[in-house]
Design an enzyme around this catalytic site. Sequence first.
Site, PDB file in Angstrom:
ATOM      1  N   GLY A 179       0.676  -1.229   0.001  1.00 50.64           N
ATOM      2  CA  GLY A 179       0.060  -0.047  -0.142  1.00 50.64           C
ATOM      3  C   GLY A 179       0.744   1.326  -0.087  1.00 50.64           C
ATOM      4  O   GLY A 179       1.943   1.268   0.093  1.00 50.64           O
ATOM      5  N   GLY A 243       1.055  -8.766  -3.995  1.00 51.43           N
ATOM      6  CA  GLY A 243       1.368  -9.843  -4.612  1.00 51.43           C
ATOM      7  C   GLY A 243       2.186 -10.039  -5.621  1.00 51.43           C
ATOM      8  O   GLY A 243       3.169  -8.913  -5.912  1.00 51.43           O
ATOM      9  N   GLY A 267       6.058  -3.382   3.168  1.00 50.77           N
ATOM     10  CA  GLY A 267       5.687  -4.135   4.570  1.00 50.77           C
ATOM     11  C   GLY A 267       6.317  -5.437   4.919  1.00 50.77           C
ATOM     12  O   GLY A 267       7.066  -5.978   4.501  1.00 50.77           O
ATOM     13  N   THR A 270       6.134  -8.086   1.997  1.00 48.51           N
ATOM     14  CA  THR A 270       7.179  -7.320   1.126  1.00 48.51           C
ATOM     15  C   THR A 270       8.727  -8.057   1.666  1.00 48.51           C
ATOM     16  O   THR A 270       9.331  -8.379   0.829  1.00 48.51           O
ATOM     17  CB  THR A 270       7.294  -6.076   0.922  1.00 48.51           C
ATOM     18  OG1 THR A 270       6.031  -5.750   0.311  1.00 48.51           O
ATOM     19  CG2 THR A 270       8.187  -5.693  -0.256  1.00 48.51           C
ATOM     20  N   THR A 296       5.450   0.699   6.613  1.00 51.31           N
ATOM     21  CA  THR A 296       4.038   0.546   7.173  1.00 51.31           C
ATOM     22  C   THR A 296       3.764   1.814   7.691  1.00 51.31           C
ATOM     23  O   THR A 296       4.434   2.110   8.860  1.00 51.31           O
ATOM     24  CB  THR A 296       4.009  -0.883   7.999  1.00 51.31           C
ATOM     25  OG1 THR A 296       2.825  -0.943   8.584  1.00 51.31           O
ATOM     26  CG2 THR A 296       5.279  -0.924   9.160  1.00 51.31           C
ATOM     27  N   ASP A 298       1.168   2.023   9.939  1.00 47.70           N
ATOM     28  CA  ASP A 298       0.666   1.446  11.071  1.00 47.70           C
ATOM     29  C   ASP A 298       1.895   1.528  12.337  1.00 47.70           C
ATOM     30  O   ASP A 298       1.306   1.273  13.453  1.00 47.70           O
ATOM     31  CB  ASP A 298       0.045   0.298  10.973  1.00 47.70           C
ATOM     32  CG  ASP A 298      -1.174   0.274   9.798  1.00 47.70           C
ATOM     33  OD1 ASP A 298      -1.546   1.265   9.653  1.00 47.70           O
ATOM     34  OD2 ASP A 298      -1.564  -0.788   9.669  1.00 47.70           O
ATOM     35  N   GLY A 342      -4.883   1.266  11.157  1.00 48.08           N
ATOM     36  CA  GLY A 342      -4.418   0.107  12.246  1.00 48.08           C
ATOM     37  C   GLY A 342      -4.885  -0.877  12.149  1.00 48.08           C
ATOM     38  O   GLY A 342      -5.982  -1.374  12.810  1.00 48.08           O
ATOM     39  N   ARG A 343      -4.400  -1.978  10.936  1.00 48.29           N
ATOM     40  CA  ARG A 343      -4.783  -3.351  10.951  1.00 48.29           C
ATOM     41  C   ARG A 343      -4.747  -4.246  12.031  1.00 48.29           C
ATOM     42  O   ARG A 343      -5.594  -4.653  12.427  1.00 48.29           O
ATOM     43  CB  ARG A 343      -4.187  -3.734   9.756  1.00 48.29           C
ATOM     44  CG  ARG A 343      -4.578  -5.123   9.326  1.00 48.29           C
ATOM     45  CD  ARG A 343      -4.103  -5.711   8.194  1.00 48.29           C
ATOM     46  NE  ARG A 343      -4.430  -4.865   6.930  1.00 48.29           N
ATOM     47  CZ  ARG A 343      -5.272  -5.182   6.144  1.00 48.29           C
ATOM     48  NH1 ARG A 343      -6.174  -6.139   6.260  1.00 48.29           N
ATOM     49  NH2 ARG A 343      -5.713  -4.431   5.028  1.00 48.29           N
ATOM     50  N   GLU A 397      -8.921   0.798  12.519  1.00 53.44           N
ATOM     51  CA  GLU A 397      -9.633  -0.014  11.415  1.00 53.44           C
ATOM     52  C   GLU A 397      -9.877  -1.509  11.947  1.00 53.44           C
ATOM     53  O   GLU A 397     -10.617  -2.080  11.390  1.00 53.44           O
ATOM     54  CB  GLU A 397      -9.025  -0.076  10.210  1.00 53.44           C
ATOM     55  CG  GLU A 397      -7.511  -0.184   9.863  1.00 53.44           C
ATOM     56  CD  GLU A 397      -7.012  -0.458   8.472  1.00 53.44           C
ATOM     57  OE1 GLU A 397      -7.989  -0.453   7.650  1.00 53.44           O
ATOM     58  OE2 GLU A 397      -5.754  -0.214   8.318  1.00 53.44           O
TER      59      GLU A 397
END
Length: 578
Positions: A179, A243, A267, A270, A296, A298, A342-343, A397
């Site tokens: 992302g 991916g 991240g 990766t 990242t 986050d 914030g996964r 999130e």
Amino acid sequence: MSSLVYSRLLTNQLVSKLPSIDGPPSGFARCEDSGPATAGGGSKAARLRIDLTSTFLSGNRNPLLKRRGSLSTRYKENKTRAIKSELKIQTGECGFVLEDVPHLSDYLSDLPTYLNPLQNNPAYSAVKQYFVDPDNVVAKDIVVQINSPRGLHFRRAGPRERVYFQSDEVRACVVTCGGLCPGLNTVIREIVCGLWYMYGVRDIIGIEAGYRGFYARNTIPLTPKVVNDIHKRGGTILGTSRGGHETSKIVDSIQDRGINQVYIIGGDGTQKGAAVIYEEIQKRGLKVAVAGIPKTIDNDIAVIDRSFGFDTAVEEAQRAINAAHVEAESVENGIGLVKLMGRYSGYIAMYATLASRDVDCCLIPESPFYLEGKGGLYEFIETRLRENGHMVIVVAEGAGQELVAESMQNMDSRDASGNRLLLDVGLWLSQKLKDHFVECKEVLNLKYIDPTYMIRAIPSNASDNVYCSLLAQSALHGAMAGYTGCTVGPVNGRHAYIPISRVTESPNRVKTTDRMWARLLSSTNQPSFINYNEVMEAKRKKASTKLMEQVDNHSNGPVGTELDATVENQSSDKKEAK
């Protein structure tokens, strides 16, 4: 249908729909002290210790290298993919442990070395002790007990006096994956300018669209002129994707294009991909340095102090919180609800809340919450609205995913990078609050703000720009010095080369037993939801009892008929499957 069948069916349905109350998995085992030496030659661990000489730390480590077991025996196996890289552990006196990173000389013997071009660079030649001492390491933990062992260390990042690449033989490539994040363009710019001006490298290319760009897209030539002002823009000039990691195709492309330095920005997933690429390069015996730069927004990368883009995200989140506060205080019973990124980790939500001081409640993945009952969110919101007439709620999130029971069947869906697809807790919580106040026949004016993509797409701020420059320069210094299969980042304020397995073994999460979370609770005066497990267990039992009573009272009614049909459908499905 017998009551036993009813009971089993209801139990299975109930368990599948109600949220889990299990605690988080335990952490990974830490390195243990090798024990004191004994008389008569010392213990076995002591005899295996290797002195950290200048010869070892300068790069010529083949005679001294002692490999320990693979990650599968030292750490818990990662559910997505087990990285098989072997750790390089060195021990010293007083419980000293160095967790080293791979080097080209580990699998390529008799590599020539060259004087670092920085010695003749007028900008750096005048700086005293610019080159990193070969004995310099960085401690993982700096707060320890007086009599505790020295503990785990990493190799300090920075330029070495001798390098393993000549400037005119380097062909470097840069790729961005995953992302968007503030600072991506800054890292790209500093890698290009650092290689160009510090080491005299003139052959640098960009890989478009993430990992799949190695075998499915053209490359972009990168020069200081091309990247001159890209740090003022958000996103990445190279494009990105999730991916697309096909190891053999990627390494084939690296080999065919004559690339010998690979800089991978991304991240957790990766970086795992970077480790696999390094392993394939090692198997083929290629002189290619692979350097990872963790990304990242986050701030959930383990070991390092923080990830780039995090400061910018916290700063930009203030705008959304301020807007929510203005909206909420302008109406009767106003609630401003802001969803932030914030996964798995709630750092952005926590720091934005502490910085704002206008937030009344902060919900993060690490602190499960409940809505109903004593000490629940409904009770707190009602009390706060009676006291102040308005409030602001910040939710990460990844918070409350176990409560969004209406879409439990989608909880295991994943994107191309293997990340779990999250349900929109912001919309769910908005609707829950509206329904609750309708039931209570009270007025509610709720404004929901989701600034996620606005924050991801902005340029990095001044603090992150400086940080990105340091990350990029640490990576290229390491690659030129022959280090490979590693990632870079600050550990206790000093940049270090870290094994990729260390930063991917588990995400960095907010510690709800830490003083920082206590400061947040003190700032917001929100409930701590410490009775979450008890409340959810009581809710589970209550729902089970209610359903059983319905079965007992209506075994021959609509409920029984519906359950009969359900059992018949399940039986027919099993027959079709067979």
